[in-house]
Motif scaffolding. Structure first.
Motif, PDB file in Angstrom:
ATOM      1  N   GLY A  66       6.231   7.863  16.703  1.00 59.23           N
ATOM      2  CA  GLY A  66       6.331   7.247  15.316  1.00 59.23           C
ATOM      3  C   GLY A  66       7.376   7.939  14.524  1.00 59.23           C
ATOM      4  N   GLU A  70       6.801   7.922   7.074  1.00 55.42           N
ATOM      5  CA  GLU A  70       6.052   6.557   7.410  1.00 55.42           C
ATOM      6  C   GLU A  70       4.825   6.163   6.294  1.00 55.42           C
ATOM      7  OE1 GLU A  70       6.506   3.601   8.334  1.00 55.42           O
ATOM      8  OE2 GLU A  70       6.586   3.765  10.425  1.00 55.42           O
ATOM      9  N   THR A  71       4.674   4.919   6.223  1.00 55.16           N
ATOM     10  CA  THR A  71       3.579   4.408   5.534  1.00 55.16           C
ATOM     11  C   THR A  71       2.796   3.485   6.424  1.00 55.16           C
ATOM     12  OG1 THR A  71       4.727   2.319   4.548  1.00 55.16           O
ATOM     13  CG2 THR A  71       4.617   4.487   3.154  1.00 55.16           C
ATOM     14  N   TRP A  72       1.490   3.252   5.928  1.00 56.60           N
ATOM     15  CA  TRP A  72       0.437   2.747   6.992  1.00 56.60           C
ATOM     16  C   TRP A  72      -0.159   1.495   6.137  1.00 56.60           C
ATOM     17  CZ3 TRP A  72       1.015   4.499  11.570  1.00 56.60           C
ATOM     18  CH2 TRP A  72       1.732   5.984  12.032  1.00 56.60           C
ATOM     19  N   HIS A  73       0.675   0.886   5.189  1.00 58.44           N
ATOM     20  CA  HIS A  73      -0.177  -0.253   4.620  1.00 58.44           C
ATOM     21  C   HIS A  73      -0.683  -1.370   5.569  1.00 58.44           C
ATOM     22  CE1 HIS A  73       2.447   1.356   1.085  1.00 58.44           C
ATOM     23  NE2 HIS A  73       1.359   2.004   1.392  1.00 58.44           N
ATOM     24  N   MET A  75      -1.300  -1.258   8.794  1.00 53.44           N
ATOM     25  CA  MET A  75      -2.735  -0.729   9.372  1.00 53.44           C
ATOM     26  C   MET A  75      -3.912  -0.770   8.344  1.00 53.44           C
ATOM     27  SD  MET A  75      -2.416  -0.017  12.690  1.00 53.44           S
ATOM     28  CE  MET A  75      -1.171  -1.537  12.769  1.00 53.44           C
ATOM     29  N   ASP A  76      -3.833  -0.242   7.322  1.00 48.55           N
ATOM     30  CA  ASP A  76      -4.861  -0.034   6.292  1.00 48.55           C
ATOM     31  C   ASP A  76      -5.567  -1.533   6.206  1.00 48.55           C
ATOM     32  OD1 ASP A  76      -4.672   2.548   6.147  1.00 48.55           O
ATOM     33  OD2 ASP A  76      -3.496   2.414   4.324  1.00 48.55           O
ATOM     34  N   THR A  85      -6.865  -1.150  15.676  1.00 48.68           N
ATOM     35  CA  THR A  85      -6.101  -0.130  14.757  1.00 48.68           C
ATOM     36  C   THR A  85      -6.116   1.212  15.722  1.00 48.68           C
ATOM     37  OG1 THR A  85      -8.016   0.313  13.437  1.00 48.68           O
ATOM     38  CG2 THR A  85      -6.383  -1.081  12.527  1.00 48.68           C
ATOM     39  N   ARG A  88      -1.819   3.214  16.226  1.00 48.70           N
ATOM     40  CA  ARG A  88      -1.522   3.113  15.174  1.00 48.70           C
ATOM     41  C   ARG A  88       0.028   2.661  15.127  1.00 48.70           C
ATOM     42  NH1 ARG A  88      -4.949   3.239  11.517  1.00 48.70           N
ATOM     43  NH2 ARG A  88      -3.705   4.361  10.128  1.00 48.70           N
ATOM     44  N   GLY A  90       3.027   2.178  12.099  1.00 49.59           N
ATOM     45  CA  GLY A  90       3.304   2.446  10.668  1.00 49.59           C
ATOM     46  C   GLY A  90       4.167   1.345  10.373  1.00 49.59           C
ATOM     47  N   ASP A  91       4.264   1.071   8.954  1.00 52.12           N
ATOM     48  CA  ASP A  91       5.046  -0.050   8.648  1.00 52.12           C
ATOM     49  C   ASP A  91       6.581   0.079   8.985  1.00 52.12           C
ATOM     50  OD1 ASP A  91       2.762  -0.723   7.019  1.00 52.12           O
ATOM     51  OD2 ASP A  91       3.386   0.516   5.485  1.00 52.12           O
TER      52      ASP A  91
ATOM     53  N   ASP B  91       4.202  -5.889   3.751  1.00 55.20           N
ATOM     54  CA  ASP B  91       3.478  -4.805   4.806  1.00 55.20           C
ATOM     55  C   ASP B  91       1.984  -5.261   4.945  1.00 55.20           C
ATOM     56  OD1 ASP B  91       5.725  -3.333   5.043  1.00 55.20           O
ATOM     57  OD2 ASP B  91       5.246  -2.180   3.451  1.00 55.20           O
TER      58      ASP B  91
END
Lengths: 315, 315
Positions: A66, A70-73, A75-76, A85, A88, A90-91, B91
């Motif tokens: 990855g 990184e951000t995970w919006h 996935m959240d 999920t 993973r 990342g955005d 996102d």
């Protein structure tokens, strides 16, 4: 020209060393695609991406996969849907898969797409999928008492490579074709280095593509491997455990034996120097050195060690 | 039970009004899917999502599409690849498309997936794609001197609905089948309301699915439309311009005429009250009122006005 047969993290770190001693544009990294996965409709190529992001200085150093920062919006939000999920994404990493999938749907080859992605990250070594055809590593296991066939990512990520494996196959490998770029790289390389990747899960799929083993056997004097097994244990991941489960010796010797028809030399760790004589009986030279790539310097030394094993005139 | 034939933004706002006066669980929103698009391998259903997000109080109020409090890291990264970014996917919004695409790939129907997504947003009215089969609105235009066939999103988003359109077709509509839920909703509704959506691009694809127009014709006394055209202009989007380009009258009268075989009543704006007599000659009752949905209150009044046009006993 140097060719590297490559899995993910270990190979990526090794390539970081190689590009310090060889003109980066003279390096071709031949990548495993047996761990590619289609998830959410997206074509994901984890090994290719790990190599690309690592050489692009964009890899997340904490995970080895990855992107950093990184951000995970997405996935959240997917978690809120009860979606898949365990893998993973990342955005920013998602953009890589969106881009790849779109180009593949337009008829581009994985080789072409990989090259576009490589250029965006200003990576100089070429990154070549071993094949543009389908190729899937499938692991047979028993989970909760039920026989299961797992894709590589299911085994590796979803089940954290814990299940015992009774068999590994490379699905569709009989029909897969080496790409012209791969043939050229393998035929013209002055040295072909098998990176310290999982022999069965990362290098095995590459060797399963018809023609690859044949070229390596014929050019065996030019082929050197790095053992990913140190003192009977994998530096990272399930290589040692898996080798034992599949009846191979869980040691650098086991690695040498697995590759014995296609390599003439192997770099092993200093701690395994005692195996050198035994490996030599396989017709394989050994070079004990520090194989733990904990810094750019150690990666570079390991690349030097590998190339020093390949003697002879330039091709 | 109330059925609403629905496009995107206008229909979503209208549904916000309807659920203030009708038990939300008694509302079925039958959605256009002619503007669905596959991009980056993802199945995107913009009209369904706009309705879902709006009723889920999650819509971006500034744009009328997408989620509020959204981030754009994937799109920014895709821009760096030179990927397709004219269709903006936030996102968090991406998760909706990942989830939808995964479930469709597992064999779920669009109806089933839409219901899963609706429940995550705690939306009470049912949201029903008019069909689970493929259906694509295609617009014929000339761009830079070249004849082109555009998907709805290409026309609407990529080219900002500027190109003149000579023809609109609903590709695959002849083979598309109403879903059982849609048949049930249309047959059992005490009132069927055609939302103030683009007649040609949002409602047209719904009417093109074999059987829909037949049910509406037969139940014409139960069908009321809201004109999306006010004083000869669309409240939003290209409806008026497009109607003129396709030879329809660019007015609430033109809307009534377009629907004349399937509606018995139409709600028009106060400013168009002068068209009432002319529309009545089509055999269609009119109700002039304020049709601009600028607040929950005006949406509610508009829903009330629509239902007041449908007389008769409960079904």
């Amino acid at each position: 020209m140097i060719a590297i047969l490559s899995g993910g993290v270990g190979a990526a770190r090794f390539a970081l060393g190689m590009r310090q001693i060889i003109d980066p544009t003279e390096i071709s990294i031949i990548s495993n695609v047996g761990d590619d996965e289609v998830l959410h409709g997206l074509h994901i190529s984890p090994d290719i991406d790990t190599v690309t992001y690592t050489l692009g200085n964009a890899i997340n150093p904490d995970t080895g996969w990855g992107l950093k920062n990184e951000t995970w919006h997405a996935m959240d939000a997917l978690t809120d849907y009860g979606g898949i999920t365990w893998f993973r994404l990342g955005d920013r990493d998602l953009a890589t898969h969106l881009f790849r999938t779109q180009l593949l749907s337009e008829g581009k080859t994985l080789t072409q797409v990989t090259d576009r992605i490589r250029k965006r990250w200003k990576v100089q070594p070429r990154i070549l999928p071993v094949t543009d055809d389908e190729l899937r590593t499938v692991l047979y296991s028993v989970i909760d008492g039920r026989a299961q066939q797992l894709t590589f990512q299911e085994y590796f990520v979803r089940y954290a490579h814990k299940p015992a494996v009774s068999r590994v196959i490379y699905e569709h490998s009989a029909e897969a074709r080496m790409t012209p770029s791969v043939i050229q790289a393998l035929e013209n390389a002055e040295a072909i280095v098998i990176a310290p990747s999982n022999p069965i899960l990362s290098i095995g799929p590459i060797l399963a593509v018809p023609g690859v083993s044949e070229i390596l056997s014929r050019r065996r004097e030019r082929v050197v491997a790095i053992s990913p097994i140190v003192a009977g244990q994998a530096v990272k991941g399930p290589a040692a455990k898996l080798m034992a489960e599949l009846g191979l010796r869980q040691s650098a010797y086991g690695v040498a034996e697995y590759y014995k028809d296609i390599i003439s030399a192997i770099v092993i760790d200093d701690t395994d120097a005692g195996l050198a004589d035994q490996i030599r009986l396989l017709g394989i030279k050994t070079f004990p050195t520090n194989t733990l790539m904990t810094s750019p310097e150690t990666s570079k030394n390991l690349a030097s060690a590998a190339l020093s094993m390949i003697s002879g005139e330039p091709v």
